[in-house]
Design a protein around this motif. Structure first.
Motif, PDB file in Angstrom:
ATOM      1  N   ARG A 163      30.693  40.023  40.618  1.00 41.32           N
ATOM      2  CA  ARG A 163      31.381  41.000  40.081  1.00 41.32           C
ATOM      3  C   ARG A 163      30.228  42.048  39.509  1.00 41.32           C
ATOM      4  NH1 ARG A 163      35.648  44.767  39.639  1.00 41.32           N
ATOM      5  NH2 ARG A 163      35.679  45.570  37.454  1.00 41.32           N
ATOM      6  N   LYS A 164      29.180  41.451  39.030  1.00 38.86           N
ATOM      7  CA  LYS A 164      28.140  42.296  38.560  1.00 38.86           C
ATOM      8  C   LYS A 164      27.445  43.241  39.625  1.00 38.86           C
ATOM      9  CE  LYS A 164      23.622  42.274  36.231  1.00 38.86           C
ATOM     10  NZ  LYS A 164      23.762  43.230  34.972  1.00 38.86           N
ATOM     11  N   VAL A 165      27.258  42.404  40.772  1.00 37.81           N
ATOM     12  CA  VAL A 165      26.853  43.012  42.291  1.00 37.81           C
ATOM     13  C   VAL A 165      27.733  44.190  42.580  1.00 37.81           C
ATOM     14  CG1 VAL A 165      26.146  42.690  44.596  1.00 37.81           C
ATOM     15  CG2 VAL A 165      25.639  40.843  42.749  1.00 37.81           C
ATOM     16  N   SER A 166      28.971  43.883  42.483  1.00 34.52           N
ATOM     17  CA  SER A 166      30.197  44.692  42.886  1.00 34.52           C
ATOM     18  C   SER A 166      29.913  46.031  42.295  1.00 34.52           C
ATOM     19  CB  SER A 166      31.317  44.211  42.951  1.00 34.52           C
ATOM     20  OG  SER A 166      32.548  44.838  43.264  1.00 34.52           O
ATOM     21  N   ASN A 167      29.901  45.727  40.836  1.00 29.40           N
ATOM     22  CA  ASN A 167      29.904  46.952  39.965  1.00 29.40           C
ATOM     23  C   ASN A 167      28.546  47.795  40.037  1.00 29.40           C
ATOM     24  OD1 ASN A 167      32.168  46.242  38.620  1.00 29.40           O
ATOM     25  ND2 ASN A 167      31.251  45.177  36.973  1.00 29.40           N
ATOM     26  N   GLU A 168      27.285  47.176  40.382  1.00 29.13           N
ATOM     27  CA  GLU A 168      26.211  47.989  40.375  1.00 29.13           C
ATOM     28  C   GLU A 168      26.026  48.362  41.720  1.00 29.13           C
ATOM     29  OE1 GLU A 168      23.098  46.445  38.268  1.00 29.13           O
ATOM     30  OE2 GLU A 168      24.427  45.764  36.448  1.00 29.13           O
ATOM     31  N   VAL A 509      48.548  45.096  36.115  1.00 34.26           N
ATOM     32  CA  VAL A 509      47.514  46.034  35.974  1.00 34.26           C
ATOM     33  C   VAL A 509      46.022  45.253  36.292  1.00 34.26           C
ATOM     34  CG1 VAL A 509      46.040  47.428  34.353  1.00 34.26           C
ATOM     35  CG2 VAL A 509      48.385  47.378  34.342  1.00 34.26           C
ATOM     36  N   MET A 510      46.219  43.934  36.464  1.00 33.47           N
ATOM     37  CA  MET A 510      44.668  43.178  36.695  1.00 33.47           C
ATOM     38  C   MET A 510      44.664  43.033  38.305  1.00 33.47           C
ATOM     39  SD  MET A 510      42.115  41.371  35.854  1.00 33.47           S
ATOM     40  CE  MET A 510      41.252  40.055  35.946  1.00 33.47           C
ATOM     41  N   GLY A 511      44.087  44.293  38.806  1.00 34.83           N
ATOM     42  CA  GLY A 511      43.862  44.255  40.350  1.00 34.83           C
ATOM     43  C   GLY A 511      42.713  43.717  40.511  1.00 34.83           C
ATOM     44  N   LEU A 512      42.722  43.157  41.884  1.00 36.50           N
ATOM     45  CA  LEU A 512      41.505  42.305  42.360  1.00 36.50           C
ATOM     46  C   LEU A 512      40.419  43.353  42.722  1.00 36.50           C
ATOM     47  CD1 LEU A 512      43.677  39.626  44.165  1.00 36.50           C
ATOM     48  CD2 LEU A 512      42.739  39.554  41.871  1.00 36.50           C
ATOM     49  N   ASP A 513      39.249  42.694  43.222  1.00 38.50           N
ATOM     50  CA  ASP A 513      37.859  43.432  43.683  1.00 38.50           C
ATOM     51  C   ASP A 513      37.715  42.931  44.947  1.00 38.50           C
ATOM     52  OD1 ASP A 513      35.370  44.149  44.169  1.00 38.50           O
ATOM     53  OD2 ASP A 513      34.725  44.044  42.131  1.00 38.50           O
ATOM     54  N   LEU A 514      38.000  43.621  45.779  1.00 39.84           N
ATOM     55  CA  LEU A 514      37.535  43.110  47.059  1.00 39.84           C
ATOM     56  C   LEU A 514      36.187  42.695  47.612  1.00 39.84           C
ATOM     57  CD1 LEU A 514      39.066  42.343  49.815  1.00 39.84           C
ATOM     58  CD2 LEU A 514      38.798  44.676  50.491  1.00 39.84           C
ATOM     59  N   GLY A 515      35.168  43.523  47.147  1.00 41.00           N
ATOM     60  CA  GLY A 515      33.909  43.393  47.148  1.00 41.00           C
ATOM     61  C   GLY A 515      33.457  42.164  46.404  1.00 41.00           C
ATOM     62  N   ASP A 572      23.665  38.269  48.874  1.00 41.44           N
ATOM     63  CA  ASP A 572      24.800  37.690  49.622  1.00 41.44           C
ATOM     64  C   ASP A 572      24.974  38.245  50.820  1.00 41.44           C
ATOM     65  OD1 ASP A 572      26.588  35.513  47.580  1.00 41.44           O
ATOM     66  OD2 ASP A 572      25.808  37.379  46.338  1.00 41.44           O
ATOM     67  N   LEU A 573      25.202  37.765  51.905  1.00 41.53           N
ATOM     68  CA  LEU A 573      25.256  38.184  53.190  1.00 41.53           C
ATOM     69  C   LEU A 573      25.999  39.483  53.301  1.00 41.53           C
ATOM     70  CD1 LEU A 573      25.236  38.312  56.438  1.00 41.53           C
ATOM     71  CD2 LEU A 573      27.338  36.979  56.129  1.00 41.53           C
ATOM     72  N   TRP A 574      27.211  39.554  52.602  1.00 33.91           N
ATOM     73  CA  TRP A 574      28.327  40.778  52.900  1.00 33.91           C
ATOM     74  C   TRP A 574      27.442  42.227  52.308  1.00 33.91           C
ATOM     75  CZ3 TRP A 574      30.616  43.914  49.550  1.00 33.91           C
ATOM     76  CH2 TRP A 574      31.711  45.008  50.118  1.00 33.91           C
ATOM     77  N   ILE A 575      27.105  41.940  51.131  1.00 34.23           N
ATOM     78  CA  ILE A 575      26.716  43.242  50.346  1.00 34.23           C
ATOM     79  C   ILE A 575      25.104  43.647  51.109  1.00 34.23           C
ATOM     80  CG2 ILE A 575      25.310  41.951  48.621  1.00 34.23           C
ATOM     81  CD1 ILE A 575      27.338  45.295  48.064  1.00 34.23           C
ATOM     82  N   GLY A 576      24.265  42.637  51.535  1.00 32.23           N
ATOM     83  CA  GLY A 576      23.145  43.138  52.104  1.00 32.23           C
ATOM     84  C   GLY A 576      23.344  43.410  53.506  1.00 32.23           C
ATOM     85  N   ALA A 577      24.332  42.965  54.436  1.00 30.47           N
ATOM     86  CA  ALA A 577      24.509  43.408  55.581  1.00 30.47           C
ATOM     87  C   ALA A 577      25.308  45.027  55.540  1.00 30.47           C
ATOM     88  CB  ALA A 577      25.686  42.605  56.231  1.00 30.47           C
ATOM     89  N   VAL A 578      26.058  45.275  54.576  1.00 27.13           N
ATOM     90  CA  VAL A 578      26.829  46.569  54.675  1.00 27.13           C
ATOM     91  C   VAL A 578      25.925  47.599  53.917  1.00 27.13           C
ATOM     92  CG1 VAL A 578      28.994  45.589  54.540  1.00 27.13           C
ATOM     93  CG2 VAL A 578      28.003  46.095  52.540  1.00 27.13           C
TER      94      VAL A 578
END
Length: 686
Positions: A163-168, A509-515, A572-578
């Motif tokens: 979640r920290k990676v997703s936020n930042e 209200v608690m939506g999920l975070d796809l990233g 993580d693969l996903w964030i590095g690749a995109v």
């Protein structure tokens, strides 16, 4: 044997509790975003039996370890061959992993993908393990995801919270979106459509209920692997709140006991989204009341005279809860995720109509054919259409000049090629999440907004089939997809707010975070990190902030990555690749080009029924098939009368008489109509 019996009882009790719990929630009409996700990824039919057998096996092993107070790593070595066979039989795993004898001759593919490869009948078939291109990396070497134990160091650094990676790094405000000048939203939607044809990692069967852990505790207790919030999260939450996350279902692996994830879909591009990957499901999707070879359609509603998808036959459907007064359940299709978003439901509807259109045409030409022959021949053509559009129109836009490097010209079927979807591809292909727009537009015949609510925030369209049934059918959605641009994937605009904070936020209200979920899923699947995959693809493996900023072409972003991860090896693969800059004219970077290109080459070369393979179609049929396009399929199956000849490319507003209308909140001036590159209903390509 007593331990196997105990394990089966434990798993059965959990499954029963899960079903009861979901049923109770639906009756009481209280669901949360996780319930929508569960619905879309709940194992059904043969998948359910396969998942349950794997759960029996895992639970048996856990109980054995408890009894013997041994580490699971050595368990595989300690058990004799006879004991392993006993476990395999007692849990039902031997039935799941048996090989089948293939018929001498076959004209059509099986629904399950079995026997496509005659020597290894299971390759590419549904309900088997994903292929591993690099060995799995688990915390305990067997099944515990990396990051499950707090503070454990990898390459000298602890793994950051996803979640920290997703936020930042991933987060983009909805207002701050750059449009892709060249490509329409059809491009994004086709990517999702073809992805759903290739892989589906269902949620663990046990995870269907354990709310007590997944919702109320932040501890890792399989199958719950909750996503923790960092202390500085923009959402103001109490310290013990977590985003629920259920692990993917595993598959029987009675020889190694190492956790492997299950692919519930056939790997082949075989329109399993339309026909299913399971024989019982495939039969239930057909109209067997007559010998016409048709797919079943909705008996309650039509779309201005045209067919709509049938509904699921459940009394309590989660989709009803997105608009209780409309009381519209989820659609039913070959893939459980059909109602995830409106564009996807529109694609499903389009191809069910195309099947039925073809079946009716073929019957006129061949009145002597029975229903089975009409069904199979129509199915064969629909599959070819999906293969052609994917390889001729979609992949070259995605990979650009890298296309021929990874997917050279077709040279025939090769039985030595492994056509299975790889575990890494199931993650890497989620790059498409970065090309999703925050709003869904619906336009009328004049390409004007359909009504006051024609511009709907994305999160209000998840699992909402009522919007198709009650608000004008699929034509307005398709017009919207053709007119809207795809979102451009930029390093400072990776994931829109709608997906990063409001996923499945329909009723709560608690939506999920796809990233965050994509990264957590990579860890759950035991996928090695970014650098390992760079190495697999023959690319450099950056060690320092300087080397990483060279790879990313962006020192500021490289610094962000290093601050969060400490080392490029942990990314993580996903964030590095995109985050990589895209290849020239393409839409993904070098790492994704390699993974996606390799996968699509295997899917083609290892498919005995590939449309161009000798003997699959006659040369006359091949000639006719080469004329098809997305636009052709749209014209033949909707009331839309004018559309660009190439619906995937954005047509720069050359389609309609001069007028202006609101799109994304801005007034657009539209140029007068040009005939160039427009298919009208009179310009029929037979």
């Amino acid at each position: 044997m007593s331990i196997i019996t105990e394990a089966r009882q434990l798993v059965d009790a959990t499954y029963l509790q899960a079903r009861k719990s979901l049923k109770r929630k639906l009756e009481e009409k209280i669901v949360n975003p996780m319930d929508f996700l569960k619905h879309l990824k709940d194992p059904i039919g043969r998948t359910r039996s396969a998942v349950r057998a794997a759960d029996y096996l895992e639970t048996t092993l856990k109980l054995l370890i408890k009894e013997m107070l041994l580490y699971r790593v050595s368990l595989a070595d300690l058990l004799s061959r006879r004991q392993k066979e006993m476990i395999s039989k007692g849990t039902g795993c031997d039935y799941q992993t048996r090989s089948i004898k293939c018929p001498e001759r076959d004209f059509y593919r099986t629904i399950t993908g079995e026997c496509n490869n005659r020597n290894h009948s299971h390759l590419g078939s549904s309900n088997r393990a994903f292929a591993r291109w690099l060995p799995a990396v688990y915390e305990d070497g067997v099944s515990v995801p990396r990051g499950a134990s707090e503070g454990k160091r990898y390459n000298g650094f602890p793994l950051p919270l996803v979640r920290k990676v997703s936020n930042e790094i991933a987060h983009t405000a909805n207002e701050n979106v750059t449009a892709d000048r060249q490509l329409s939203l059809v491009f994004m939607q086709w990517g999702q459509w073809v992805n759903h044809d290739i892989d589906l990692a269902p949620a663990s069967g046990e995870g269907a209920s354990l709310e007590l852990q997944c919702h109320t505790s932040c501890a890792f207790k399989p199958p719950c692997f909750p996503i923790k919030f960092p202390p500085d999260d923009p959402r103001e939450l109490s310290s013990d709140t977590c985003m629920p996350f259920v692990q993917s279902a595993s598959v029987c692996s009675p020889s190694t006991f190492r956790r492997e994830q299950l692919n519930a879909a056939t790997s082949f591009i075989d329109a399993s989204t339309v026909y299913g990957s399971d024989d019982a499901l495939a039969r239930s999707l057909r109209n067997l009341s007559s010998q016409l070879g048709l797919m079943a359609v909705n008996q309650l509603f039509r779309d201005a005279g045209l067919e709509l998808l049938p509904f699921e036959n459940t009394t309590h459907s989660v989709c009803v809860l997105t608009n209780r007064s409309a009381n519209i359940p989820c659609f039913k299709a070959g893939d459980k995720r059909v109602t995830e978003n409106l564009g996807l439901s529109a694609m499903h509807t389009l191809f069910v109509r195309e099947h039925n259109r073809l079946a009716r045409e073929l019957r006129k030409l061949n009145p002597h054919w029975d229903g089975e022959k009409l069904y199979q021949e129509s199915r064969k053509i629909v599959i070819a259409i999906n293969q052609i559009i994917t390889y001729r129109d979609y992949l070259p836009l995605l990979l650009a000049e890298e296309t021929s490097k990874w997917i050279p010209l077709y040279s025939g079927y090769n039985e030595k090629v492994d056509p299975r979807a790889s575990n890494v591809f199931s993650l890497a292909f989620r790059f498409g999440h970065t090309s999703v727009q925050p709003f869904v537009s619906r336009l009328n015949e004049s390409f004007q907004p359909l009504c006051s609510s024609s511009h709907v925030p994305l999160h209000l369209t998840f699992c909402a089939p009522w919007r198709i049934v009650m608000e004008g059918g699929i034509d307005p959605l398709i017009r919207g997809m053709v007119v809207d641009h795809a979102k451009l994937m930029k390093q400072n605009q990776l994931l829109i707010e709608e997906l990063q904070n409001h996923l499945f936020e329909q009723t709560e209200v608690m939506g999920l975070d796809l990233g965050a979920m994509n990264m957590q899923r990579g860890r759950d699947h035991g996928l090695p990190g970014y650098n390992a995959w760079r190495g697999f693809c023959g690319l450099s493996q950056p060690q320092t902030v300087e080397e990483l900023s060279e790879v990313l072409g962006n020192p500021k972003l490289a610094k962000k990555f290093m601050n969060v991860y400490g080392t490029p090896y942990n990314i993580d693969l996903w964030i590095g690749a995109v985050a990589e800059p895209v290849v020239p004219q393409g839409r993904v970077g070098p790492l994704l080009s390699c993974i996606i290109g390799t996968q699509f080459r295997n899917l083609r070369d290892g498919d005995r029924f590939w449309w161009e393979n000798l003997g699959v179609f006659t040369s006359q049929q091949l000639q006719a098939l080469r004329k098809i396009s997305v636009s052709r399929v749209i014209c033949d199956n909707t009331h839309i009368r004018k559309i660009p000849r190439d619906a995937i490319h954005h047509f720069h507003h050359t389609l309609f008489p001069a007028s202006s209308f609101q799109a994304n909140g801005k007034s657009l001036k539209i140029q007068p109509v040009l005939d160039l590159g427009i298919v009208s209903s009179k310009d029929i390509i037979s």
